[in-house]
Write a protein that holds these residues in place. Structure first.
Motif, PDB file in Angstrom:
ATOM      1  N   SER A 193      30.943   5.034 -55.291  1.00  0.00           N
ATOM      2  CA  SER A 193      32.103   4.840 -56.177  1.00  0.00           C
ATOM      3  C   SER A 193      32.738   6.170 -56.556  1.00  0.00           C
ATOM      4  CB  SER A 193      31.668   4.089 -57.428  1.00  0.00           C
ATOM      5  OG  SER A 193      30.712   4.847 -58.114  1.00  0.00           O
ATOM      6  N   VAL A 194      33.913   6.051 -57.116  1.00  0.00           N
ATOM      7  CA  VAL A 194      34.627   7.220 -57.593  1.00  0.00           C
ATOM      8  C   VAL A 194      35.271   6.851 -58.937  1.00  0.00           C
ATOM      9  CG1 VAL A 194      36.647   6.615 -56.161  1.00  0.00           C
ATOM     10  CG2 VAL A 194      36.427   8.915 -57.029  1.00  0.00           C
ATOM     11  N   SER A 195      35.228   7.772 -59.880  1.00  0.00           N
ATOM     12  CA  SER A 195      35.851   7.496 -61.177  1.00  0.00           C
ATOM     13  C   SER A 195      37.253   8.096 -61.185  1.00  0.00           C
ATOM     14  CB  SER A 195      35.014   8.137 -62.289  1.00  0.00           C
ATOM     15  OG  SER A 195      33.842   7.382 -62.465  1.00  0.00           O
ATOM     16  N   LEU A 196      38.239   7.288 -61.490  1.00  0.00           N
ATOM     17  CA  LEU A 196      39.627   7.757 -61.543  1.00  0.00           C
ATOM     18  C   LEU A 196      40.245   7.331 -62.862  1.00  0.00           C
ATOM     19  CD1 LEU A 196      40.930   6.931 -57.922  1.00  0.00           C
ATOM     20  CD2 LEU A 196      40.296   9.164 -58.816  1.00  0.00           C
ATOM     21  N   ARG A 197      41.151   8.141 -63.376  1.00  0.00           N
ATOM     22  CA  ARG A 197      41.808   7.794 -64.632  1.00  0.00           C
ATOM     23  C   ARG A 197      42.463   6.428 -64.482  1.00  0.00           C
ATOM     24  NH1 ARG A 197      43.168  12.272 -67.917  1.00  0.00           N
ATOM     25  NH2 ARG A 197      44.258  10.787 -69.251  1.00  0.00           N
ATOM     26  N   ASN A 198      42.413   5.638 -65.581  1.00  0.00           N
ATOM     27  CA  ASN A 198      42.870   4.245 -65.429  1.00  0.00           C
ATOM     28  C   ASN A 198      44.393   4.085 -65.353  1.00  0.00           C
ATOM     29  OD1 ASN A 198      43.266   4.759 -68.086  1.00  0.00           O
ATOM     30  ND2 ASN A 198      41.687   3.356 -68.844  1.00  0.00           N
ATOM     31  N   HIS A 199      45.122   5.151 -65.583  1.00  0.00           N
ATOM     32  CA  HIS A 199      46.581   5.011 -65.409  1.00  0.00           C
ATOM     33  C   HIS A 199      46.983   5.099 -63.932  1.00  0.00           C
ATOM     34  CE1 HIS A 199      46.305   9.473 -65.631  1.00  0.00           C
ATOM     35  NE2 HIS A 199      47.280   9.403 -64.742  1.00  0.00           N
ATOM     36  N   HIS A 200      46.067   5.528 -63.101  1.00  0.00           N
ATOM     37  CA  HIS A 200      46.359   5.543 -61.660  1.00  0.00           C
ATOM     38  C   HIS A 200      46.273   4.113 -61.135  1.00  0.00           C
ATOM     39  CE1 HIS A 200      46.384   9.833 -61.376  1.00  0.00           C
ATOM     40  NE2 HIS A 200      45.133   9.950 -61.834  1.00  0.00           N
ATOM     41  N   ASN A 201      47.278   3.767 -60.408  1.00  0.00           N
ATOM     42  CA  ASN A 201      47.344   2.384 -59.944  1.00  0.00           C
ATOM     43  C   ASN A 201      46.562   2.239 -58.627  1.00  0.00           C
ATOM     44  OD1 ASN A 201      48.063  -0.251 -59.980  1.00  0.00           O
ATOM     45  ND2 ASN A 201      50.191   0.079 -59.343  1.00  0.00           N
ATOM     46  N   VAL A 202      45.282   1.961 -58.733  1.00  0.00           N
ATOM     47  CA  VAL A 202      44.440   1.828 -57.532  1.00  0.00           C
ATOM     48  C   VAL A 202      44.144   0.344 -57.300  1.00  0.00           C
ATOM     49  CG1 VAL A 202      42.265   2.487 -56.433  1.00  0.00           C
ATOM     50  CG2 VAL A 202      43.399   4.068 -57.976  1.00  0.00           C
ATOM     51  N   ALA A 203      44.447  -0.125 -56.106  1.00  0.00           N
ATOM     52  CA  ALA A 203      44.242  -1.559 -55.819  1.00  0.00           C
ATOM     53  C   ALA A 203      43.175  -1.740 -54.748  1.00  0.00           C
ATOM     54  CB  ALA A 203      45.557  -2.164 -55.351  1.00  0.00           C
ATOM     55  N   VAL A 204      42.585  -2.908 -54.768  1.00  0.00           N
ATOM     56  CA  VAL A 204      41.584  -3.245 -53.737  1.00  0.00           C
ATOM     57  C   VAL A 204      42.274  -3.228 -52.374  1.00  0.00           C
ATOM     58  CG1 VAL A 204      40.073  -5.084 -52.881  1.00  0.00           C
ATOM     59  CG2 VAL A 204      40.169  -4.593 -55.321  1.00  0.00           C
ATOM     60  N   GLY A 205      41.668  -2.570 -51.416  1.00  0.00           N
ATOM     61  CA  GLY A 205      42.240  -2.502 -50.074  1.00  0.00           C
ATOM     62  C   GLY A 205      42.885  -1.158 -49.777  1.00  0.00           C
ATOM     63  N   ASP A 206      43.090  -0.338 -50.836  1.00  0.00           N
ATOM     64  CA  ASP A 206      43.671   0.996 -50.612  1.00  0.00           C
ATOM     65  C   ASP A 206      42.655   1.893 -49.895  1.00  0.00           C
ATOM     66  OD1 ASP A 206      45.890   0.170 -51.908  1.00  0.00           O
ATOM     67  OD2 ASP A 206      45.579   1.332 -53.760  1.00  0.00           O
ATOM     68  N   THR A 207      43.199   2.808 -49.110  1.00  0.00           N
ATOM     69  CA  THR A 207      42.307   3.716 -48.362  1.00  0.00           C
ATOM     70  C   THR A 207      42.155   5.037 -49.107  1.00  0.00           C
ATOM     71  OG1 THR A 207      43.043   2.719 -46.314  1.00  0.00           O
ATOM     72  CG2 THR A 207      41.983   4.854 -46.126  1.00  0.00           C
ATOM     73  N   LEU A 208      40.966   5.576 -49.074  1.00  0.00           N
ATOM     74  CA  LEU A 208      40.722   6.891 -49.662  1.00  0.00           C
ATOM     75  C   LEU A 208      40.474   7.888 -48.531  1.00  0.00           C
ATOM     76  CD1 LEU A 208      38.339   5.947 -52.624  1.00  0.00           C
ATOM     77  CD2 LEU A 208      40.757   6.496 -52.755  1.00  0.00           C
ATOM     78  N   PHE A 209      41.072   9.077 -48.690  1.00  0.00           N
ATOM     79  CA  PHE A 209      40.914  10.143 -47.697  1.00  0.00           C
ATOM     80  C   PHE A 209      40.249  11.346 -48.352  1.00  0.00           C
ATOM     81  CE2 PHE A 209      44.503   7.559 -46.458  1.00  0.00           C
ATOM     82  CZ  PHE A 209      44.360   7.406 -45.091  1.00  0.00           C
ATOM     83  N   THR A 210      39.751  12.242 -47.516  1.00  0.00           N
ATOM     84  CA  THR A 210      39.213  13.480 -48.098  1.00  0.00           C
ATOM     85  C   THR A 210      40.402  14.297 -48.638  1.00  0.00           C
ATOM     86  OG1 THR A 210      39.288  14.419 -45.873  1.00  0.00           O
ATOM     87  CG2 THR A 210      37.165  13.645 -46.652  1.00  0.00           C
ATOM     88  N   SER A 211      40.149  14.981 -49.743  1.00  0.00           N
ATOM     89  CA  SER A 211      41.257  15.702 -50.389  1.00  0.00           C
ATOM     90  C   SER A 211      41.424  17.126 -49.854  1.00  0.00           C
ATOM     91  CB  SER A 211      41.013  15.747 -51.893  1.00  0.00           C
ATOM     92  OG  SER A 211      39.893  16.571 -52.142  1.00  0.00           O
ATOM     93  N   GLY A 212      40.365  17.620 -49.234  1.00  0.00           N
ATOM     94  CA  GLY A 212      40.416  19.001 -48.750  1.00  0.00           C
ATOM     95  C   GLY A 212      39.871  19.968 -49.784  1.00  0.00           C
ATOM     96  N   LEU A 236      38.638   6.024 -70.621  1.00  0.00           N
ATOM     97  CA  LEU A 236      39.895   6.274 -69.910  1.00  0.00           C
ATOM     98  C   LEU A 236      39.749   6.218 -68.377  1.00  0.00           C
ATOM     99  CD1 LEU A 236      41.199   9.205 -72.115  1.00  0.00           C
ATOM    100  CD2 LEU A 236      41.979   6.860 -72.144  1.00  0.00           C
ATOM    101  N   TYR A 237      38.572   5.885 -67.918  1.00  0.00           N
ATOM    102  CA  TYR A 237      38.328   5.920 -66.467  1.00  0.00           C
ATOM    103  C   TYR A 237      37.989   4.536 -65.897  1.00  0.00           C
ATOM    104  CZ  TYR A 237      38.411  10.992 -66.402  1.00  0.00           C
ATOM    105  OH  TYR A 237      38.804  12.299 -66.483  1.00  0.00           O
ATOM    106  N   ASN A 238      38.432   4.344 -64.700  1.00  0.00           N
ATOM    107  CA  ASN A 238      38.057   3.126 -63.957  1.00  0.00           C
ATOM    108  C   ASN A 238      37.003   3.491 -62.914  1.00  0.00           C
ATOM    109  OD1 ASN A 238      39.593   1.209 -65.186  1.00  0.00           O
ATOM    110  ND2 ASN A 238      41.258   1.267 -63.685  1.00  0.00           N
ATOM    111  N   ASP A 239      36.090   2.564 -62.724  1.00  0.00           N
ATOM    112  CA  ASP A 239      35.076   2.762 -61.680  1.00  0.00           C
ATOM    113  C   ASP A 239      35.612   2.120 -60.395  1.00  0.00           C
ATOM    114  OD1 ASP A 239      32.754   3.903 -61.092  1.00  0.00           O
ATOM    115  OD2 ASP A 239      31.447   2.336 -61.917  1.00  0.00           O
ATOM    116  N   ILE A 240      35.861   2.917 -59.378  1.00  0.00           N
ATOM    117  CA  ILE A 240      36.433   2.394 -58.125  1.00  0.00           C
ATOM    118  C   ILE A 240      35.306   2.319 -57.085  1.00  0.00           C
ATOM    119  CG2 ILE A 240      38.261   2.692 -56.394  1.00  0.00           C
ATOM    120  CD1 ILE A 240      39.395   2.660 -59.257  1.00  0.00           C
ATOM    121  N   HIS A 241      34.984   1.115 -56.662  1.00  0.00           N
ATOM    122  CA  HIS A 241      33.940   0.950 -55.635  1.00  0.00           C
ATOM    123  C   HIS A 241      34.559   1.157 -54.256  1.00  0.00           C
ATOM    124  CE1 HIS A 241      30.760  -1.028 -58.197  1.00  0.00           C
ATOM    125  NE2 HIS A 241      31.781  -0.891 -59.028  1.00  0.00           N
TER     126      HIS A 241
END
Lengths: 279, 155
Positions: A193-212, A236-241
């Motif tokens: 999982s990754v913790s992201l601020r909850n104002h970021h609009n992250v939806a199920v099915g979105d792809t995550l890439f390496t940030s560099g 203030l954080y969402n747990d993104i699986h």
């Protein structure tokens, strides 16, 4: 004539034996041609029903034999099918890797997975390339589908790779839609999982890439897909699986990115500075 | 008529066994029971010498015809075996199970000797005895089963 029949009836056992033995001897002494003729005649007259039964029995036996033969053939074909499938899979992976290396513009060191921990949730694998092939510590390892992990031990002809699901491995990931960056962590179980601020609009099915960021992985490598979002422990954080693109259980063919970790050069510079300062 | 039909079926079953089952239970690929001797033995014991002679002749002739060579050899061997076993039929001689097995072994050895002599084979007594014991063993099992079934039927 009458006395002869009376004699035969009176000595029926003896005369039966005499007649049958005589017939047998006659048959034994007949020529091959005569024997064939007699056999043919008997088979198509007295023994015809028996012959019919026998041919049915033989057919049944043939069916059993044929069944055995076919079972063996089927087993052989199953094995051949499995071998060919594996070959096709490997070719597909090789093809995808070739395409990947063209897209990535990094030098790749192709390798086979030759070992892994025996537990079902293994955290590291052994690959068949090492120092002799140009592999160095902390080089990123990818598969045609996405990020696998990083090299943590290098021997001459093999290397140990820690997978991204290893709790000791942290990968900086980027969510392109919201431009959010977070650290991918694993709890040691199957959960990544990754913790992201909850104002970021992250939806199920979105792809995550390496940030560099982080110095090991270059930017833009696919890591996984968002499988679930939930409120995190912090307000203030969402747990993104995240479900990794790589199926670690089926991993056989990986590539080491010939890319030195960027902090190596920073370390060298810091070391030089410290030396200069102490002198 | 039903008795004749019953025996024909027995012999047919034995012939089918001889062609299918027996080669697969052979010892060293050469020693296997003569399935046809078993019904012949039982028939001769039950119905006497006359039945044994004719049944032996026709069954042996059938085996010869199906085998395709040495026509008359099996017929001669089985006729003489039928006649021999018929001497100990139930009508004349009430043999116990052990004696019956001994007769079966002797009959089987006799069969092998006559058959071997008819086709000009060299006598291999050890192999003949082994085959005779094997045949007797199978016959004993069958006789035991038939005896057991008879007992149940009477009850």
């Amino acid at each position: 004539m009458h006395w002869f029949i009376s004699y035969l009836v009176a000595h029926k056992h003896g005369s039966s034996l005499f007649v049958t033995v005589l017939l047998s001897i006659f048959l034994l002494n007949a020529t091959t041609e005569q024997q064939k003729k007699i056999s043919h005649a008997l088979l198509h007259s007295v023994y015809f029903p028996v012959l019919k039964v026998m041919s049915t029995t033989t057919n049944v036996r043939d069916v059993f034999n044929e069944n055995e033969l076919l079972s063996e053939k089927v087993n052989g074909l199953i094995q051949e099918n499995a071998r060919l499938r594996k070959e096709i899979e490997l070719r597909d992976e090789e093809f995808t890797t070739k395409k990947l290396s063209e897209d990535l513009s990094y030098e790749l060191i192709p390798s086979f997975v030759v070992g892994r921990e025996p537990s079902p949730l293994f955290n590291s694998i052994v690959i068949d390339v090492g120092k002799e092939n140009g592999v160095e510590l902390n080089m990123p390892v990818i598969s045609p589908f996405g990020v696998v992990g990083k090299v943590t031990q290098v021997l001459n002809k093999s290397s140990l790779v820690q997978l991204i699901r290893n709790p000791d491995v942290f990968v900086s990931v980027h969510h392109r839609q919201s431009d959010a960056v977070g650290i991918l962590t694993s709890s040691g179980s199957d959960k990544i999982s990754v913790s992201l601020r909850n104002h970021h609009n992250v939806a199920v099915g979105d792809t995550l890439f390496t940030s560099g960021m982080g110095g090991v992985y270059p930017a833009g490598l696919p890591v996984g897909v968002v499988s679930k979002t939930e409120n995190g422990d912090m307000l203030l954080y969402n747990d993104i699986h995240v479900k990794p693109f790589v199926d670690f259980g089926k991993l056989r063919y990986v590539n080491v990115l010939k890319l030195n970790a960027r902090w190596t050069s920073i370390h060298k510079e810091v070391d030089t500075l410290i030396k200069e300062m102490t002198q | 008529m039903m008795t004749v039909l019953k025996w024909i079926l027995f012999f047919a079953a034995a012939l089918a066994m001889q062609m299918t089952v027996m080669p697969s239970i052979a010892l060293n690929d050469t020693i296997y029971p003569e399935a046809l001797l078993i019904p012949l033995f039982i028939l001769s014991i039950e119905h006497g010498r006359m039945a044994g002679i004719w049944a032996g002749f026709f069954t042996g002739l059938l085996a010869d015809v199906l085998r395709g060579d040495y026509l008359g050899a099996q017929a001669l061997a089985m006729t003489l075996v039928g006649a021999f076993v018929g001497l100990f039929s139930k009508k004349k001689f009430n043999a116990g199970p052990v004696v019956q097995i001994v007769i079966m072994i002797v009959a089987s050895i006799l069969h092998d000797i006559i058959y071997g002599y008819s086709i000009g084979h060299k006598l291999n007594l050890i192999e003949n005895i082994q085959r005779a014991f094997y045949t007797a063993l199978i016959a004993a099992v069958l006789l035991f089963i038939s005896h057991f079934l008879h007992l149940n039927k009477r009850r």
